[in-house]
Design an enzyme around this catalytic site. Structure first.
Site, PDB file in Angstrom:
ATOM      1  N   TRP A  68     -10.637  15.274  12.455  1.00 38.86           N
ATOM      2  CA  TRP A  68     -10.257  13.926  12.000  1.00 38.86           C
ATOM      3  C   TRP A  68      -9.766  13.976  10.568  1.00 38.86           C
ATOM      4  O   TRP A  68      -9.984  14.953   9.851  1.00 38.86           O
ATOM      5  CB  TRP A  68     -11.377  12.896  12.226  1.00 38.86           C
ATOM      6  CG  TRP A  68     -12.717  13.160  11.587  1.00 38.86           C
ATOM      7  CD1 TRP A  68     -13.190  14.337  11.085  1.00 38.86           C
ATOM      8  CD2 TRP A  68     -13.772  12.210  11.401  1.00 38.86           C
ATOM      9  NE1 TRP A  68     -14.463  14.179  10.609  1.00 38.86           N
ATOM     10  CE2 TRP A  68     -14.861  12.886  10.793  1.00 38.86           C
ATOM     11  CE3 TRP A  68     -13.919  10.854  11.696  1.00 38.86           C
ATOM     12  CZ2 TRP A  68     -16.050  12.254  10.462  1.00 38.86           C
ATOM     13  CZ3 TRP A  68     -15.116  10.232  11.375  1.00 38.86           C
ATOM     14  CH2 TRP A  68     -16.175  10.932  10.767  1.00 38.86           C
ATOM     15  N   ASN A  69      -9.081  12.864  10.184  1.00 37.82           N
ATOM     16  CA  ASN A  69      -8.451  12.798   8.872  1.00 37.82           C
ATOM     17  C   ASN A  69      -8.722  11.453   8.202  1.00 37.82           C
ATOM     18  O   ASN A  69      -8.977  10.458   8.884  1.00 37.82           O
ATOM     19  CB  ASN A  69      -6.924  12.908   9.001  1.00 37.82           C
ATOM     20  CG  ASN A  69      -6.483  14.189   9.653  1.00 37.82           C
ATOM     21  OD1 ASN A  69      -6.648  15.264   9.094  1.00 37.82           O
ATOM     22  ND2 ASN A  69      -5.933  14.089  10.849  1.00 37.82           N
ATOM     23  N   HIS A  76       3.767  -0.824   2.804  1.00 40.67           N
ATOM     24  CA  HIS A  76       5.204  -0.932   3.092  1.00 40.67           C
ATOM     25  C   HIS A  76       5.838   0.457   3.179  1.00 40.67           C
ATOM     26  O   HIS A  76       6.898   0.710   2.619  1.00 40.67           O
ATOM     27  CB  HIS A  76       5.884  -1.812   2.036  1.00 40.67           C
ATOM     28  CG  HIS A  76       5.346  -3.210   2.038  1.00 40.67           C
ATOM     29  ND1 HIS A  76       6.017  -4.273   2.606  1.00 40.67           N
ATOM     30  CD2 HIS A  76       4.161  -3.702   1.593  1.00 40.67           C
ATOM     31  CE1 HIS A  76       5.269  -5.369   2.483  1.00 40.67           C
ATOM     32  NE2 HIS A  76       4.140  -5.049   1.870  1.00 40.67           N
ATOM     33  N   HIS A  80       7.265  -0.768   9.087  1.00 37.56           N
ATOM     34  CA  HIS A  80       6.177  -1.665   8.679  1.00 37.56           C
ATOM     35  C   HIS A  80       6.548  -3.122   8.857  1.00 37.56           C
ATOM     36  O   HIS A  80       7.709  -3.468   9.079  1.00 37.56           O
ATOM     37  CB  HIS A  80       5.744  -1.367   7.236  1.00 37.56           C
ATOM     38  CG  HIS A  80       6.764  -1.746   6.206  1.00 37.56           C
ATOM     39  ND1 HIS A  80       7.703  -0.861   5.735  1.00 37.56           N
ATOM     40  CD2 HIS A  80       6.991  -2.903   5.550  1.00 37.56           C
ATOM     41  CE1 HIS A  80       8.466  -1.473   4.844  1.00 37.56           C
ATOM     42  NE2 HIS A  80       8.062  -2.716   4.718  1.00 37.56           N
ATOM     43  N   ASP A  82       6.393  -6.912   7.258  1.00 33.66           N
ATOM     44  CA  ASP A  82       6.286  -7.728   6.043  1.00 33.66           C
ATOM     45  C   ASP A  82       5.638  -9.059   6.411  1.00 33.66           C
ATOM     46  O   ASP A  82       6.198  -9.820   7.217  1.00 33.66           O
ATOM     47  CB  ASP A  82       7.673  -8.041   5.468  1.00 33.66           C
ATOM     48  CG  ASP A  82       8.330  -6.861   4.768  1.00 33.66           C
ATOM     49  OD1 ASP A  82       7.652  -5.884   4.437  1.00 33.66           O
ATOM     50  OD2 ASP A  82       9.560  -6.952   4.537  1.00 33.66           O
ATOM     51  N   HIS A  86       3.851 -11.433   1.237  1.00 31.63           N
ATOM     52  CA  HIS A  86       4.466 -10.324   0.502  1.00 31.63           C
ATOM     53  C   HIS A  86       5.358 -10.860  -0.620  1.00 31.63           C
ATOM     54  O   HIS A  86       5.562 -10.185  -1.621  1.00 31.63           O
ATOM     55  CB  HIS A  86       5.275  -9.480   1.481  1.00 31.63           C
ATOM     56  CG  HIS A  86       6.051  -8.345   0.879  1.00 31.63           C
ATOM     57  ND1 HIS A  86       5.565  -7.521  -0.106  1.00 31.63           N
ATOM     58  CD2 HIS A  86       7.308  -7.896   1.155  1.00 31.63           C
ATOM     59  CE1 HIS A  86       6.477  -6.619  -0.416  1.00 31.63           C
ATOM     60  NE2 HIS A  86       7.544  -6.826   0.316  1.00 31.63           N
ATOM     61  N   HIS A 214      13.965 -11.311   2.124  1.00 34.63           N
ATOM     62  CA  HIS A 214      12.553 -11.489   1.781  1.00 34.63           C
ATOM     63  C   HIS A 214      12.297 -12.914   1.308  1.00 34.63           C
ATOM     64  O   HIS A 214      11.361 -13.583   1.746  1.00 34.63           O
ATOM     65  CB  HIS A 214      12.150 -10.505   0.672  1.00 34.63           C
ATOM     66  CG  HIS A 214      12.016  -9.087   1.120  1.00 34.63           C
ATOM     67  ND1 HIS A 214      13.087  -8.237   1.247  1.00 34.63           N
ATOM     68  CD2 HIS A 214      10.920  -8.360   1.466  1.00 34.63           C
ATOM     69  CE1 HIS A 214      12.656  -7.046   1.649  1.00 34.63           C
ATOM     70  NE2 HIS A 214      11.348  -7.091   1.789  1.00 34.63           N
TER      71      HIS A 214
HETATM   72 MN    MN Z   1       8.227  -4.346   3.142  1.00 36.44          MN
END
Ligand code: MN
Length: 267
Positions: A68-69, A76, A80, A82, A86, A214
């Site tokens: 495992w990690n 972002h 991904h 938004d 944001h 955005h």
């Molecule tokens: Mn973004």
């Protein structure tokens, strides 16, 4: 009651078609690794982190039977989601954990400007492009994701080509302030999905307002999806999209697995 029965029948048909392969599931997500391209802002500004894996154990003294990690990443980074909070225009709206699950699944429509972007990497989708789409296919559907097919994901494994830095900054496609405003205020879409590192054009810091996709869409409670690939495998209309960000409390976004359900005969 009959409506409920009919919905159950439809859903069972979807399940059967998934098993038979009559409905195909297409992964639109860029794999996450240390080399996944990230947005790089001017040096004085804060930067998103690259994705990093840190091994905890791998069948060794630290854990004899398990691998495992831990991982570190920006919200972002890579493909991904938004969330509205944001952006300053949406700062009092939903964080990524508050986005209603009902809005993480929706239909998807594609606007294809691959040829235009091939001719001009800084091509901007304008309101006339949206009107032309609506003249051909009808109004942008309520509750749909608008996916902007540009062919840019062909550069996704070559960070320099993907960023396409020119003398005056990155030259990557996006949309005009007027188009962003139209989508935010005149359409009932869920949000906008793109193949580039962010939903706005590479040069959008200099637009009025800066980063209009955005600014307008997140301010209107809509969403963004980035670094999608495989959009060329989707029909213009008729696909379903599942966008599943992590429910990070107070988060402004999250790496996201994005899956499209497509009936091959719709292509
Ligand atoms: Mn973004």
């Amino acid at each position: 009651m009959s409506d409920a029965i009919s919905s159950a029948v439809h859903l069972a048909a979807v399940a059967e078609n998934l098993v038979s392969g009559s409905i195909e599931v297409i992964d639109l997500t860029t794999p996450l690794h240390a080399g996944t391209p990230i947005l790089e802002l001017p040096e004085l500004m804060g930067q998103t982190a690259r994705f990093e894996l840190e091994e905890i154990s791998r069948f060794d003294d630290r854990g004899p039977a398990w691998y495992w990690n831990n991982f570190r990443t920006g919200e972002h980074t890579g493909t991904h989601f938004d969330a509205p909070n944001h952006w300053v225009t949406g700062k009092d709206l939903d964080d990524v954990s508050q986005v209603p699950a009902q809005r993480l699944v929706g239909s998807a429509v594609v606007i294809d400007r691959t040829a235009e972007v091939e001719a001009d990497p800084a091509y901007l989708l304008d309101i006339a492009d949206l009107h032309a789409w609506e003249d051909e296919y009808g109004r942008l559907p309520e509750g749909a994701w608008l996916l902007y097919r540009t062919g840019w994901s062909r550069y996704a494994d070559d960070p320099a080509a993907f960023a396409n830095l020119g003398e005056n900054g990155p030259r990557t496609p996006g949309l005009t302030p007027a188009a962003a405003r139209y989508l935010a205020e005149e359409s009932r879409i869920l949000g906008m999905g793109v193949e580039t590192v962010g939903t706005d054009a590479g040069s959008a810091m200099g637009f009025e307002p800066p980063f209009p996709c955005h600014s307008f869409l997140l301010g209107a409670g809509k969403y963004g999806l980035t670094q999608l690939r495989g959009l060329d495998r989707l029909p213009i209309t008729g696909a379903m999209l599942i966008a599943a960000p992590l429910p990070i409390v107070n988060g402004s976004g999250s790496p996201c697995r994005v899956l499209a359900l497509v009936a091959p005969d719709a292509r």
